[in-house]
Design a protein around this motif. Sequence first.
Motif, PDB file in Angstrom:
ATOM      1  N   LEU A   7       8.025  10.223  -9.421  1.00 12.80           N
ATOM      2  CA  LEU A   7       7.226   9.516  -8.593  1.00 12.80           C
ATOM      3  C   LEU A   7       5.973  10.218  -8.702  1.00 12.80           C
ATOM      4  N   PRO A   8       4.746   9.359  -8.561  1.00 10.94           N
ATOM      5  CA  PRO A   8       3.333   9.824  -8.543  1.00 10.94           C
ATOM      6  C   PRO A   8       3.356  10.712  -7.112  1.00 10.94           C
ATOM      7  N   LYS A   9       2.620  11.572  -7.083  1.00 10.12           N
ATOM      8  CA  LYS A   9       2.460  12.709  -5.917  1.00 10.12           C
ATOM      9  C   LYS A   9       2.417  11.792  -4.824  1.00 10.12           C
ATOM     10  N   ILE A 111       9.817   1.014  -1.105  1.00  8.11           N
ATOM     11  CA  ILE A 111      10.712   0.260  -2.092  1.00  8.11           C
ATOM     12  C   ILE A 111      10.179  -0.702  -3.129  1.00  8.11           C
ATOM     13  N   LYS A 112       9.183  -1.346  -2.582  1.00  7.52           N
ATOM     14  CA  LYS A 112       8.364  -2.433  -3.546  1.00  7.52           C
ATOM     15  C   LYS A 112       7.785  -1.748  -4.740  1.00  7.52           C
ATOM     16  N   ASN A 113       7.094  -0.604  -4.456  1.00  8.98           N
ATOM     17  CA  ASN A 113       6.307   0.258  -5.375  1.00  8.98           C
ATOM     18  C   ASN A 113       7.566   0.597  -6.437  1.00  8.98           C
ATOM     19  N   MET A 114       8.437   1.315  -5.949  1.00  9.76           N
ATOM     20  CA  MET A 114      10.012   1.538  -6.882  1.00  9.76           C
ATOM     21  C   MET A 114      10.210   0.470  -7.990  1.00  9.76           C
ATOM     22  N   GLU A 116       8.687  -2.164  -8.572  1.00  5.01           N
ATOM     23  CA  GLU A 116       7.655  -2.401  -9.514  1.00  5.01           C
ATOM     24  C   GLU A 116       7.492  -1.569 -10.569  1.00  5.01           C
ATOM     25  N   MET A 117       7.690  -0.125 -10.422  1.00  8.34           N
ATOM     26  CA  MET A 117       7.666   0.997 -11.384  1.00  8.34           C
ATOM     27  C   MET A 117       9.161   0.857 -12.123  1.00  8.34           C
ATOM     28  N   ALA A 118      10.180   0.394 -11.549  1.00 13.12           N
ATOM     29  CA  ALA A 118      11.369   0.199 -12.569  1.00 13.12           C
ATOM     30  C   ALA A 118      11.198  -0.862 -13.590  1.00 13.12           C
ATOM     31  N   LYS A 119      10.443  -1.790 -13.318  1.00 13.21           N
ATOM     32  CA  LYS A 119      10.332  -2.910 -14.469  1.00 13.21           C
ATOM     33  C   LYS A 119       9.876  -2.617 -15.720  1.00 13.21           C
TER      34      LYS A 119
END
Length: 119
Positions: A7-9, A111-114, A116-119
Amino acid sequence: MTKKMELPKDLTDKVLQALEVAKNTGKVRKGTNETTKAIEKGIAMLVIIANDVEPPEIVMHLPPLCDEKKIPYVHVPSKMELGRAIGIDVPSAAAAIVEAGEAKETVKTIIKNMQEMAK
């Protein structure tokens, strides 16, 4: 074993802040056993796992369990920071937000950010 998403800081900080707010205004489960129970019951909204747990076997069952129950989870760098965020003076290997309280929108954003990062 599922891969740990770095994860970003700023997102890590947001996770720890959400945990702190949820502790004060909602409900959190502290420690590996309580977190495991919350996942099994399907009541965890978000699971937070520390990266520096020794031995890693202590928490390695959590990601597959979360995947099975479709519960989002994140890794944070430090069990000391995780313990501090949930208001205890000792390190914590894992925690679960059960009721987000005033952190509800923050948790949704995380949760939304995660996702998007998982895509």
